[in-house]
Design an enzyme around this catalytic site. Structure first.
Site, PDB file in Angstrom:
ATOM      1  N   GLU A  56       4.679  -5.511   7.207  1.00 34.57           N
ATOM      2  CA  GLU A  56       3.890  -4.468   7.879  1.00 34.57           C
ATOM      3  C   GLU A  56       4.314  -4.237   9.335  1.00 34.57           C
ATOM      4  O   GLU A  56       4.320  -3.096   9.799  1.00 34.57           O
ATOM      5  CB  GLU A  56       2.392  -4.829   7.837  1.00 34.57           C
ATOM      6  N   ALA A 109       0.856  -1.181   0.000  1.00 38.15           N
ATOM      7  CA  ALA A 109       0.000   0.000   0.000  1.00 38.15           C
ATOM      8  C   ALA A 109       0.895   1.235   0.000  1.00 38.15           C
ATOM      9  O   ALA A 109       2.069   1.150   0.358  1.00 38.15           O
ATOM     10  CB  ALA A 109      -0.873   0.002   1.246  1.00 38.15           C
ATOM     11  N   GLY A 140       0.596  -5.121   0.828  1.00 40.60           N
ATOM     12  CA  GLY A 140      -0.593  -5.160  -0.039  1.00 40.60           C
ATOM     13  C   GLY A 140      -0.287  -5.781  -1.386  1.00 40.60           C
ATOM     14  O   GLY A 140      -1.176  -6.342  -2.036  1.00 40.60           O
ATOM     15  N   GLU A 180      -0.661  -9.392  -0.844  1.00 44.20           N
ATOM     16  CA  GLU A 180      -2.097  -9.657  -0.623  1.00 44.20           C
ATOM     17  C   GLU A 180      -2.849  -9.660  -1.964  1.00 44.20           C
ATOM     18  O   GLU A 180      -3.729 -10.498  -2.191  1.00 44.20           O
ATOM     19  CB  GLU A 180      -2.657  -8.621   0.361  1.00 44.20           C
TER      20      GLU A 180
HETATM   21  N1  T1G Z   1       4.668   3.353  -0.205  1.00 46.18           N
HETATM   22  C1  T1G Z   1       5.130   4.581  -0.560  1.00 46.18           C
HETATM   23  N2  T1G Z   1       6.418   4.839  -0.955  1.00 46.18           N
HETATM   24  C2  T1G Z   1       7.244   3.789  -0.992  1.00 46.18           C
HETATM   25  C3  T1G Z   1       6.833   2.470  -0.622  1.00 46.18           C
HETATM   26  C4  T1G Z   1       5.472   2.277  -0.227  1.00 46.18           C
HETATM   27  N3  T1G Z   1       4.989   1.079   0.113  1.00 46.18           N
HETATM   28  N4  T1G Z   1       7.907   1.654  -0.750  1.00 46.18           N
HETATM   29  C5  T1G Z   1       8.929   2.424  -1.180  1.00 46.18           C
HETATM   30  N5  T1G Z   1       8.536   3.695  -1.330  1.00 46.18           N
HETATM   31  C6  T1G Z   1       9.347   4.827  -1.817  1.00 46.18           C
HETATM   32  C7  T1G Z   1      10.526   5.161  -0.882  1.00 46.18           C
HETATM   33  O1  T1G Z   1      10.130   6.041   0.110  1.00 46.18           O
HETATM   34  C8  T1G Z   1      11.512   5.804  -1.864  1.00 46.18           C
HETATM   35  O2  T1G Z   1      11.096   7.117  -2.087  1.00 46.18           O
HETATM   36  C9  T1G Z   1      11.289   5.022  -3.138  1.00 46.18           C
HETATM   37  O3  T1G Z   1       9.980   4.423  -3.026  1.00 46.18           O
HETATM   38  C10 T1G Z   1      12.283   3.918  -3.348  1.00 46.18           C
HETATM   39  O4  T1G Z   1      12.295   3.106  -2.183  1.00 46.18           O
HETATM   40  C11 T1G Z   1      -2.549  -3.148   3.077  1.00 46.18           C
HETATM   41  C12 T1G Z   1      -1.038  -1.807   4.925  1.00 46.18           C
HETATM   42  C13 T1G Z   1      10.318  -2.217  -1.980  1.00 46.18           C
HETATM   43  C14 T1G Z   1      12.287  -3.173  -0.906  1.00 46.18           C
HETATM   44  O5  T1G Z   1       6.676  -2.042   3.922  1.00 46.18           O
HETATM   45  O6  T1G Z   1      10.753  -2.160   1.642  1.00 46.18           O
HETATM   46  O7  T1G Z   1       0.983  -2.782   2.304  1.00 46.18           O
HETATM   47  O8  T1G Z   1      13.058   8.298  -1.228  1.00 46.18           O
HETATM   48  O9  T1G Z   1      14.712   3.548  -1.601  1.00 46.18           O
HETATM   49  O10 T1G Z   1      15.970   0.191  -1.807  1.00 46.18           O
HETATM   50  O11 T1G Z   1      -1.524  -4.817   4.255  1.00 46.18           O
HETATM   51  O12 T1G Z   1      11.153   0.323  -0.694  1.00 46.18           O
HETATM   52  O13 T1G Z   1      12.868   7.867  -3.660  1.00 46.18           O
HETATM   53  O14 T1G Z   1      11.308   9.495  -2.554  1.00 46.18           O
HETATM   54  O15 T1G Z   1      13.365   1.760  -0.407  1.00 46.18           O
HETATM   55  O16 T1G Z   1      14.925  -0.459  -4.011  1.00 46.18           O
HETATM   56  C15 T1G Z   1       4.113  -2.643   3.149  1.00 46.18           C
HETATM   57  C16 T1G Z   1       8.272  -0.852   1.795  1.00 46.18           C
HETATM   58  C17 T1G Z   1       3.341  -1.367   3.105  1.00 46.18           C
HETATM   59  C18 T1G Z   1       7.610  -2.170   1.753  1.00 46.18           C
HETATM   60  C19 T1G Z   1      12.531  -1.249  -2.478  1.00 46.18           C
HETATM   61  N6  T1G Z   1       5.273  -2.525   2.287  1.00 46.18           N
HETATM   62  N7  T1G Z   1       9.281  -0.654   0.782  1.00 46.18           N
HETATM   63  O17 T1G Z   1      13.721  -0.897  -1.860  1.00 46.18           O
HETATM   64  O18 T1G Z   1      14.031   1.469  -2.812  1.00 46.18           O
HETATM   65  S1  T1G Z   1       1.965  -1.463   4.219  1.00 46.18           S
HETATM   66  C20 T1G Z   1       6.483  -2.238   2.748  1.00 46.18           C
HETATM   67  C21 T1G Z   1      10.468  -1.316   0.816  1.00 46.18           C
HETATM   68  C22 T1G Z   1       0.833  -2.439   3.416  1.00 46.18           C
HETATM   69  C23 T1G Z   1      -1.251  -3.737   3.465  1.00 46.18           C
HETATM   70  C24 T1G Z   1      -0.356  -2.862   4.237  1.00 46.18           C
HETATM   71  C25 T1G Z   1      11.483  -0.928  -0.217  1.00 46.18           C
HETATM   72  C26 T1G Z   1      11.599  -1.911  -1.400  1.00 46.18           C
HETATM   73  P1  T1G Z   1      12.129   8.241  -2.381  1.00 46.18           P
HETATM   74  P2  T1G Z   1      13.680   2.490  -1.653  1.00 46.18           P
HETATM   75  P3  T1G Z   1      14.773   0.059  -2.673  1.00 46.18           P
END
Ligand code: T1G
Length: 708
Positions: A130, A63, A107, A110
């Site tokens: 999460e 998400a 998400g 999911e």
């Molecule tokens: N939402 C918004 N922005 C995100 C994002 C996300 N989920 N993931 C990454 N970004 C942005 C990050 O801030 C950065 O921005 C750019 O993308 C590159 O990221 C319903 C509620 C996927 C392994 O926890 O672990 O789903 O600094 O530098 O090293 O159940 O990003 O360039 O402006 O990290 O290649 C669950 C989070 C969400 C995964 C890639 N998902 N992301 O790593 O790039 S909650 C996560 C990561 C959810 C549901 C629930 C990593 C990555 P900027 P990066 P990277």
């Protein structure tokens, strides 16, 4: 269909492509775009199956985390979130195949589990991270994942948040086929094979849910592990509760419970703090006056001067990243000791399953010992990690200037000394920078990158980029005594010793901070690092102490008795053969006697006062650092403390924590301490101003992200 979602066809197979760079986060617009595409697939009789795939380098990273802030501040209503879309896909009578590459997280996974089949590139990663954001899966992950991988693995993935590889996912049945080569072609071939066949709904699969008597010990063990390994965090326990519901409730009710637990976690301070840490860890890489396209230098070979604890660890860091390292020390015995420690550390990494034997043998090949500076002639970068004394460091840098090629980066691992003065030992200060690793260097994620007044933008940009390559979180800081981390820690440690002098005990001080969430209390940390290190630095800077300003002294007295901590099996605590800390009544007696003789007023100190004095000492010094521009952002300080000093991430770091308490309240408390304990507690001007304006450090950062 807008740019975010593309719907194309290849005869009877539809392809839905998600294009929301950089990671295909599921923003509301992306979710509604996919929903429209699925509706079109449903209504087009010529389409017999569909493939859902991500554009760019990821399937879907979850998400859109940026939306959470809007929800918890009431700017936007979440409603049912991703659940309607997930059910829409699952209930589609035509099979949908999720084609996964890069990350399928949160998400994203999911969504993939709502699809009827999943194929993946072997390098893909799948996970429910999460809990690392202080929440739990909120789109059916806790109800569908156990149905595909079984209870044990689902609890582990949801409660711990670590991803699994596509290979492991295939072995568990989460992925139906691994696709080597062109993923889309492979997915379409798979879709053709299953087109026209019934579309199995994950939520109706119960064959892997096991029996209550089998599952009960799994949940009990998971709760125990969450309580010990994720101390103080409710989200992992909520994740266990949600997965457990799969074994006791029908799907709809289980999903309902997941929703309730998800929302409860989302609106918690812990989640806000962890989301702050998530974005701050990405923000640290952005330096306002060093644009993204700044030229960087190649670093394909490195030399490390000093094969001691730090030098050896630093050599391992570069070798682990595949960069050949020359390791130098003054004589053969010192070099042999350093190499022996490196081999011992690698051996224990193999024993703990962190590395394979083959990986270690390859790494050891990359570390070449030498006694000669002349061997450094071709290296791209040198990291000096010798004894923490200015004179010897300057001698080393004179040598480096003599032997290193033009453009080589000359870095110092000093933890307190003036980078500009070290650089003055060479005619090329533009190539000199600080790279302050944290002990053990091959384990700790933090790297303080210290900008000298002459350090060139290329050298800074190169080190920032290199930090990611060597698996570190690189934070750029200004040049001052102790930089950011140690400068603040000095005040924190000062208060801890004062508290013991005023009547508390080492174990009471450490217990209070440990209950607050610190990985280790300040006095036990001193014993771990060695009390003699701080003692030597205090002696080196004695001449700078302001007359009449109180200084801690019982720690010096302990050192005069040779009590340096773990290394001498006695410091603030005694240590048994397993290095376990044992409270030492002798220390309490000695300290009490010394303090009373010195006329230190004695009083009862509550755990609250202990925490406030130590943590607010950090905050007050952090405010000075922010105002001086030694740190770019309050979030940078938080990242330094969470990754380098064991500050609990779920409190967001010291500056975020202060914002959460409220700067007005923090300022009032510090004013109390100022009245009670004098000059050392003079509130930082920035703190006083922000408190009076009702502002936060985060707001200050938004307005002022510039470096001194
Ligand atoms: N939402 C918004 N922005 C995100 C994002 C996300 N989920 N993931 C990454 N970004 C942005 C990050 O801030 C950065 O921005 C750019 O993308 C590159 O990221 C319903 C509620 C996927 C392994 O926890 O672990 O789903 O600094 O530098 O090293 O159940 O990003 O360039 O402006 O990290 O290649 C669950 C989070 C969400 C995964 C890639 N998902 N992301 O790593 O790039 S909650 C996560 C990561 C959810 C549901 C629930 C990593 C990555 P900027 P990066 P990277």
């Amino acid at each position: 269909m807008d740019d975010l979602i593309q719907l194309t066809r290849d005869s009877d197979i539809a392809i839905i492509t998600i294009n929301n760079p950089p990671v295909n986060a599921l923003s509301p617009a992306v979710a509604s775009g996919i929903a429209q595409a699925v509706a079109q697939v449903a209504s087009d009789a010529a389409i017999r199956a569909a493939v859902l795939i991500g554009g760019g380098r990821n399937f879907v990273a979850g998400a859109d985390i940026k939306e959470f802030g809007k929800m918890t501040s009431g700017q936007s209503q979440r409603g049912a979130g991703l659940n309607p879309l997930v059910l829409q896909i699952e209930d589609l009578p035509k099979p949908v195949v999720a084609a996964i590459h890069g990350s399928a997280f949160g998400g994203g996974l999911e969504l993939a589990m709502a699809c009827h089949y999943r194929v993946a590139a072997p390098t893909a990663q799948l996970g429910q991270p999460e809990v690392k954001l202080g929440i739990i899966p909120g789109a059916g992950g806790t109800q569908r994942l156990p149905r595909l991988v079984g209870i044990f693995k689902a609890v582990e993935m949801c409660a711990e948040g670590n991803p699994i590889s596509a290979r492991e996912a295939a072995s568990l049945g989460l992925v139906d086929r691994l696709i080597d080569g062109d993923l889309l072609q492979g997915a379409m071939a798979f879709a053709r094979e299953i087109a026209g066949k019934p579309a199995p709904k994950t939520r109706e699969r119960n064959e892997k849910l096991g029996a209550p008597e089998q599952n009960a010990p799994i949940f009990a063990a998971a709760r125990e592990k969450a309580r010990t390994k994720q101390r103080g965090m409710p989200a992992p326990l909520a994740a266990v509760d949600a997965v457990e519901a799969v074994t006791t409730l029908p799907f709809d009710q289980g999903s309902q419970l997941e929703q309730e637990l998800f929302r409860k976690c989302l609106f918690s301070d812990q989640s806000k703090a962890l989301i702050h840490i998530f974005f701050s860890e990405r923000e640290v890489a952005k330096i306002p006056d060093i644009p993204k396209d700044t030229r960087t230098l190649a670093v394909n070979s490195v030399a490390v001067v000093g094969a001691g604890t730090m030098g050896g660890g630093i050599a391992m860091v570069f070798a682990n990243a595949g960069i050949p390292v020359l390791l130098k020390d003054t004589d053969q015995p010192a070099l042999d000791r350093g190499l022996a420690t490196i081999q011992k550390n690698y051996l224990s990494s193999v024993k703990r399953g962190r590395f394979t034997q083959q990986f270690v043998e390859e790494r050891l090949q990359l570390i070449q010992p030498t006694l000669r500076y002349d061997d450094f002639a071709k290296v791209d970068m040198v990291v000096e990690a010798v004894f923490e004394g200015m004179a010897i460091k300057k001698v080393v840098f004179e040598q480096l200037d003599r032997v290193c090629k033009k453009g080589a980066i000359l870095a110092s691992n000093t933890s307190t000394l003036n980078i500009d003065e070290i650089a003055s030992a060479t005619p090329r200060p533009e190539s000199v920078i600080g790279t302050h690793f944290f002990s053990p260097a091959n384990v700790m994620r933090l790297l303080e990158i210290v900008r000298g007044k002459a350090s060139s933008k290329e050298v800074i940009a190169t080190c920032m980029q290199l930090s990611k390559k060597i698996g570190k979180v690189g934070v750029l800081v200004g040049n001052c005594r102790g930089f950011v981390g140690n400068r603040m820690f000095h005040q924190y440690g000062r208060e801890a010793v004062f508290l013991v002098e005023e009547g508390s005990t080492p174990q009471a001080v450490d217990q209070a901070l440990s209950n607050f969430g610190m990985a280790l209390g300040p006095l036990a940390t001193g014993d771990l690092a060695g009390l003699d290190i701080g003692w030597r630095i205090r002696k080196e800077y004695r001449h700078l102490e302001k007359p009449g300003v109180r200084q801690p002294f019982v720690n010096d007295r302990l050192c005069e008795l040779g009590r340096y901590g773990q290394k001498t099996t006695a410091g603030w605590y005694k240590y048994d053969e397993n290095r376990r800390a044992i409270p030492d009544p002798e220390v309490n007696e000695m300290v009490r006697k010394w303090a009373i003789e010195a006329g230190v007023p004695q009083h009862n100190l509550s755990p609250e006062e202990i925490v406030d004095r130590c943590i607010y000492a950090l905050v007050n010094e952090g405010a000075h650092i922010l105002e001086e521009g030694i740190a770019l952002r309050a979030g940078d300080i938080d990242i330094i403390y969470v990754n380098g000093y064991g500050f609990p991430a779920y409190r967001g770091g010291p500056m975020w924590y202060a914002d959460t308490v409220g700067l007005k309240k923090v300022h009032e408390r510090i004013c109390d301490f100022h009245r009670q304990y004098g000059e050392l507690w003079k509130p930082a001007p920035l703190l006083a101003r922000l408190a009076s304006e009702g502002k936060t450090f985060s707001e200050f950062t938004k307005e002022h992200a510039v470096m001194a």
